[in-house]
Scaffold this motif. Structure first.
Motif: not given
Length: 305
Positions: A112-135
């Motif tokens: 909430a404090v960063v303005g992101l929907p909590f119900d999207q956390r898993w879909a966003r996380f799958d992308e974020a995980f792969a992105a961090v690992r590549a970066l």
């Protein structure tokens, strides 16, 4: 079985630690041969909370040979490029092993404090995980629905890339998804038992084999193992009843059975069961008198494990 320690980032009734106290804690842990120094990650919590990445950066030079661990970091809340930049910078500033445990987090307040929907956390996380690992490897991630970082190549990156692990309480979907990509698994100390840990590890091993990976080379650890060793039951019971149980919204008796809080004999019995279950590394978090507890655990518990 080895033991690492969490930085005491929060106020459990003794106030927040000063920078001098944090340095003393880290120097003590290194001198006592604890294996890892870890930080958890929240923006908001039920109690005052020091920022994990900033605090680890501030004290990493005192950590000696201890591995530096995030357990876990929040790439959705912070953005995967921001998390990867911090990890690569830390890696360039030290020759210590860096284990980046990632997860979506369980706090709606952080979203909430960063303005992101909590119900999207898993879909966003799958992308974020792969992105961090590549970066962190100096690669450009694939595009996705939430993050388009295909043309991003961070520089500098360390010669040895940070390991990117996943944090999970044992969901079958998470175990299957992360077994294909992650470098290791982090379980949650207050959300498991020796029996549950062993059963979850068996399920993870099956997913690793299905993905063509060797389970014997895939590491794990158990994070956020709250700790207080005392043969006086009164303070141990008070910490369970008045501090941890309200924060975690758990029954104090359940937590007493799951965590090394109480007598040295109780801690030895519980942690011996974890060793028999195959646990390799536990990250301890003293919730009272943290420097003294590092000594007490080292002197009264570890010789029997």
């Amino acid at each position: 079985m080895q033991f690492g320690v969490h930085l005491p980032l929060t106020d459990f009734g003794q106030g927040l630690p000063s920078s001098a106290q944090l340095r003393e804690y880290v120097v003590t842990a290194a001198a006592l041969d604890y294996a890892a120094l870890a930080v958890n990650d929240h923006l908001l919590w039920q109690r005052p909370w020091l920022d994990g990445p900033a605090t680890l950066t501030a004290v990493h030079a005192q950590a000696g040979s201890m591995a530096l661990v995030t357990s876990i970091s929040l790439p959705v809340v912070r953005h995967p490029a921001v998390v990867a930049k911090w990890l690569t910078t830390l890696g360039c500033l030290t020759d210590q092993r860096i284990v980046a445990g990632l997860g979506p987090g369980s706090s709606a307040a952080d979203y909430a404090v960063v303005g992101l929907p909590f119900d999207q956390r898993w879909a966003r996380f799958d992308e974020a995980f792969a992105a961090v690992r590549a970066l962190v490897r100096g690669e450009g991630p694939e595009g996705g629905d939430f993050y388009d970082l295909r043309d991003v190549h961070l520089a500098p990156v360390p010669e040895v890339a940070p390991e990117v692990w996943f944090g999970s309480w044992g969901s079958e979907l998470r175990l299957r998804a992360m077994s294909r990509l992650a470098d290791g698994w982090m379980a949650s100390g207050y959300n498991t038992t020796p029996q549950r840990f062993a059963e979850t590890r068996r399920r993870l091993d099956a997913h690793l084999r299905a993905a063509g990976r060797d389970p014997t080379t895939f590491p794990d650890l158990i994070a956020t193992v709250w700790l207080y060793v005392s043969d006086d039951q009164a303070p141990a019971e008070r910490l369970l009843r008045d501090v941890l149980a309200p924060i975690l919204q758990r029954d104090a008796r359940q937590l007493a059975a799951q965590l090394p809080i109480g007598s040295a004999d109780h801690c030895i019995e519980l942690l011996s069961a974890y060793a028999q279950a195959g646990a390799r590394l536990l990250l301890l978090w003293p919730i009272h008198d943290p420097v003294q507890q590092l000594h007490v655990f080292h002197d009264r518990v570890t010789p029997w494990l």
